[in-house]
Design a protein around this motif. Structure first.
Motif, PDB file in Angstrom:
ATOM      1  N   ILE A   1       0.858  -1.182   0.000  1.00 35.39           N
ATOM      2  CA  ILE A   1       0.000   0.000   0.000  1.00 35.39           C
ATOM      3  C   ILE A   1       0.896   1.236   0.000  1.00 35.39           C
ATOM      4  N   ALA A   2       0.378   2.332  -0.519  1.00 35.89           N
ATOM      5  CA  ALA A   2       1.117   3.606  -0.523  1.00 35.89           C
ATOM      6  C   ALA A   2       0.346   4.611   0.330  1.00 35.89           C
ATOM      7  N   VAL A   3       1.039   5.247   1.260  1.00 27.01           N
ATOM      8  CA  VAL A   3       0.390   6.221   2.134  1.00 27.01           C
ATOM      9  C   VAL A   3       1.293   7.440   2.272  1.00 27.01           C
ATOM     10  N   ASN A   4       0.704   8.561   2.600  1.00 28.42           N
ATOM     11  CA  ASN A   4       1.505   9.749   2.881  1.00 28.42           C
ATOM     12  C   ASN A   4       2.124   9.635   4.269  1.00 28.42           C
ATOM     13  N   ALA A   5       3.274  10.252   4.448  1.00 27.49           N
ATOM     14  CA  ALA A   5       4.036  10.101   5.682  1.00 27.49           C
ATOM     15  C   ALA A   5       3.260  10.588   6.900  1.00 27.49           C
ATOM     16  N   ASP A   6       2.464  11.650   6.740  1.00 29.24           N
ATOM     17  CA  ASP A   6       1.723  12.177   7.888  1.00 29.24           C
ATOM     18  C   ASP A   6       0.660  11.191   8.369  1.00 29.24           C
ATOM     19  N   SER A   7       0.013  10.487   7.462  1.00 29.62           N
ATOM     20  CA  SER A   7      -0.943   9.455   7.867  1.00 29.62           C
ATOM     21  C   SER A   7      -0.209   8.296   8.535  1.00 29.62           C
ATOM     22  N   ALA A   8       0.956   7.923   7.977  1.00 32.80           N
ATOM     23  CA  ALA A   8       1.730   6.829   8.548  1.00 32.80           C
ATOM     24  C   ALA A   8       2.191   7.155   9.967  1.00 32.80           C
ATOM     25  N   ALA A   9       2.423   8.433  10.242  1.00 33.83           N
ATOM     26  CA  ALA A   9       2.909   8.848  11.558  1.00 33.83           C
ATOM     27  C   ALA A   9       1.777   9.058  12.561  1.00 33.83           C
ATOM     28  N   THR A  10       0.534   8.998  12.102  1.00 37.45           N
ATOM     29  CA  THR A  10      -0.579   9.302  12.998  1.00 37.45           C
ATOM     30  C   THR A  10      -1.595   8.154  13.079  1.00 37.45           C
ATOM     31  N   TRP A  11      -2.514   8.029  12.129  1.00 37.95           N
ATOM     32  CA  TRP A  11      -3.635   7.102  12.297  1.00 37.95           C
ATOM     33  C   TRP A  11      -3.488   5.761  11.590  1.00 37.95           C
ATOM     34  N   ILE A  12      -2.604   5.667  10.600  1.00 39.48           N
ATOM     35  CA  ILE A  12      -2.477   4.412   9.845  1.00 39.48           C
ATOM     36  C   ILE A  12      -2.061   3.218  10.717  1.00 39.48           C
ATOM     37  N   PRO A  13      -1.110   3.354  11.666  1.00 37.86           N
ATOM     38  CA  PRO A  13      -0.744   2.181  12.472  1.00 37.86           C
ATOM     39  C   PRO A  13      -1.945   1.542  13.173  1.00 37.86           C
ATOM     40  N   GLU A  14      -2.866   2.352  13.667  1.00 36.20           N
ATOM     41  CA  GLU A  14      -4.066   1.789  14.299  1.00 36.20           C
ATOM     42  C   GLU A  14      -4.910   1.023  13.286  1.00 36.20           C
ATOM     43  N   ALA A  15      -4.997   1.536  12.078  1.00 34.55           N
ATOM     44  CA  ALA A  15      -5.810   0.896  11.043  1.00 34.55           C
ATOM     45  C   ALA A  15      -5.261  -0.464  10.649  1.00 34.55           C
ATOM     46  N   LEU A  16      -3.950  -0.648  10.754  1.00 31.65           N
ATOM     47  CA  LEU A  16      -3.333  -1.897  10.311  1.00 31.65           C
ATOM     48  C   LEU A  16      -3.350  -2.979  11.380  1.00 31.65           C
ATOM     49  N   GLY A  17      -3.783  -2.625  12.573  1.00 29.72           N
ATOM     50  CA  GLY A  17      -3.813  -3.587  13.669  1.00 29.72           C
ATOM     51  C   GLY A  17      -4.525  -4.901  13.359  1.00 29.72           C
ATOM     52  N   PRO A  18      -5.728  -4.869  12.751  1.00 40.29           N
ATOM     53  CA  PRO A  18      -6.429  -6.118  12.466  1.00 40.29           C
ATOM     54  C   PRO A  18      -5.676  -7.067  11.537  1.00 40.29           C
ATOM     55  N   LEU A  19      -4.743  -6.564  10.747  1.00 40.62           N
ATOM     56  CA  LEU A  19      -3.977  -7.412   9.841  1.00 40.62           C
ATOM     57  C   LEU A  19      -2.678  -7.913  10.463  1.00 40.62           C
ATOM     58  N   LEU A  20      -2.229  -7.238  11.516  1.00 41.97           N
ATOM     59  CA  LEU A  20      -0.897  -7.518  12.053  1.00 41.97           C
ATOM     60  C   LEU A  20      -0.895  -8.202  13.404  1.00 41.97           C
ATOM     61  N   SER A  21      -2.022  -8.278  14.044  1.00 45.18           N
ATOM     62  CA  SER A  21      -2.066  -8.885  15.374  1.00 45.18           C
ATOM     63  C   SER A  21      -3.295  -9.785  15.522  1.00 45.18           C
ATOM     64  N   PRO A  22      -3.157 -11.094  15.211  1.00 48.84           N
ATOM     65  CA  PRO A  22      -1.951 -11.774  14.707  1.00 48.84           C
ATOM     66  C   PRO A  22      -1.734 -11.453  13.241  1.00 48.84           C
ATOM     67  N   PRO A  23      -0.519 -11.684  12.722  1.00 44.55           N
ATOM     68  CA  PRO A  23      -0.242 -11.322  11.326  1.00 44.55           C
ATOM     69  C   PRO A  23      -1.001 -12.206  10.337  1.00 44.55           C
ATOM     70  N   SER A  24      -1.691 -11.570   9.413  1.00 43.33           N
ATOM     71  CA  SER A  24      -2.383 -12.308   8.353  1.00 43.33           C
ATOM     72  C   SER A  24      -1.767 -12.015   6.992  1.00 43.33           C
ATOM     73  N   CYS A  25      -0.766 -11.109   6.951  1.00 44.18           N
ATOM     74  CA  CYS A  25      -0.070 -10.788   5.705  1.00 44.18           C
ATOM     75  C   CYS A  25       1.232 -10.100   6.038  1.00 44.18           C
ATOM     76  N   LEU A  26       2.066  -9.932   5.024  1.00 51.11           N
ATOM     77  CA  LEU A  26       3.281  -9.136   5.129  1.00 51.11           C
ATOM     78  C   LEU A  26       3.042  -7.844   4.364  1.00 51.11           C
ATOM     79  N   LEU A  27       3.162  -6.719   5.051  1.00 52.22           N
ATOM     80  CA  LEU A  27       2.848  -5.430   4.445  1.00 52.22           C
ATOM     81  C   LEU A  27       4.093  -4.755   3.881  1.00 52.22           C
ATOM     82  N   ASP A  28       3.933  -4.185   2.715  1.00 53.61           N
ATOM     83  CA  ASP A  28       4.945  -3.320   2.112  1.00 53.61           C
ATOM     84  C   ASP A  28       4.333  -1.925   2.071  1.00 53.61           C
ATOM     85  N   ILE A  29       4.695  -1.088   3.060  1.00 54.69           N
ATOM     86  CA  ILE A  29       4.103   0.235   3.207  1.00 54.69           C
ATOM     87  C   ILE A  29       5.040   1.250   2.570  1.00 54.69           C
TER      88      ILE A  29
END
Length: 301
Positions: A95-123
């Motif tokens: 996925i491609a995201v802007n740095a400001d989103s990555a530094a603020t709300w995106i980590p919370e959004a990715l939680g359902p995919l990463l805990s437990p991990p269901s994929c490997l993300l290329d951000i």
């Protein structure tokens, strides 16, 4: 009926994704000449050049289209493994995201995919005005973007607006903006921008002051260090309210433009590939964005 050479596509994707024939050979557990042969066979089958043999190798337009097709097929194949086990290889999702989103709300959004991990993300980080090009070229499954262009085969969902304030340290503001946020001040005060693609500061100066002239500025391509640089008193700049609100409340930063914000509407563009993984990602991104971003009319500047 068209024959699809998936071994060749895997080699093409590996060379471009990893940046060399040697690394592709290691990833595919074959020799480097075998990688080259698979790509030559694929090029003969397609009747066109697919890779520019540069350093690193670059895909041609036809090559990029094939890579996009291959990555979409891999996503669909990953959906067949409904219950991945310990030996199941996790699917990869870019996925491609802007740095400001990555530094603020995106980590919370990715939680359902990463805990437990269901994929490997290329951000992949890029300016919000430019992330859509990565989607259009098939480099990523989805992106957070400020662009409104429509891309065939994708869906676009408004996320809300990210509010930016023009901030500085108190000492910097006192030194460079003693008479307020004026044309004379911004033509002399050192600013900071995120990179060569970042037009946010210029847009703000033009929108608020009608100023289109040159202004002195540093460049720093790190969203978190960007704020630290401003707090240290080296420059002033545009910072998301989500990042600045604590520093503003404690007095480490001040709003040099008296509450005149710039609101940037963001949109989630994604390829229309419906699998449990892609639905989980899109649902989580949309829900989290609407929790943190401004929703009133998706904002007016």
């Amino acid at each position: 009926m068209r024959v699809v050479d998936y071994r060749g596509l895997a080699a093409l994707d590996a060379v471009i994704g990893l940046g060399s024939f040697e690394k592709a050979a290691q990833a595919l557990a074959i020799s480097q000449p075998a990688v080259s042969q698979r790509i030559r066979t694929l090029e003969n089958l397609e009747g066109t050049l697919l890779i520019i043999r540069s350093h690193p190798p670059l895909p041609t337009e036809a090559g990029q289209r094939l890579i996009a097709h291959y990555r979409q097929v891999k996503l669909l194949e990953a959906a067949l493994d409904a219950q991945p086990g310990p030996t199941t290889q996790l699917p990869e999702l870019a996925i491609a995201v802007n740095a400001d989103s990555a530094a603020t709300w995106i980590p919370e959004a990715l939680g359902p995919l990463l805990s437990p991990p269901s994929c490997l993300l290329d951000i992949r980080l890029d300016d919000q005005d430019h992330t859509l090009s990565q989607l259009r070229e098939g480099r990523v499954f989805a992106c957070v973007t400020s662009a409104n262009d429509l891309v065939a085969g994708t869906t676009a969902t408004p996320l809300g607006g990210m509010r930016y304030l023009c901030v500085a340290s108190p000492a910097f503001a006192q030194q460079w903006f003693p008479h307020g946020f004026t044309v004379q001040a911004v033509s002399q005060a050192p600013a900071i921008t995120f990179g060569s693609k970042d037009a946010l500061h210029e847009r703000y100066l033009q929108h608020r002051l009608g100023y289109t002239g040159r202004y002195p500025h540093h460049v720093l391509g790190s969203a978190r260090d960007f704020v630290r640089f401003i707090e240290a008193g080296y420059a002033y700049g545009m910072v998301p309210l989500l990042q600045a609100e604590t520093a503003l409340a404690t007095g480490r930063l001040v709003d040099v433009a008296a509450g005149q914000a710039l609101d940037v509407p963001l949109t989630w563009h994604a390829w229309d590939i419906q699998t449990p993984l892609t639905r989980t990602l899109s649902d989580a991104v949309i829900a989290t964005a609407r929790k943190w971003l401004l929703q009133d009319n998706i904002l007016s500047e």
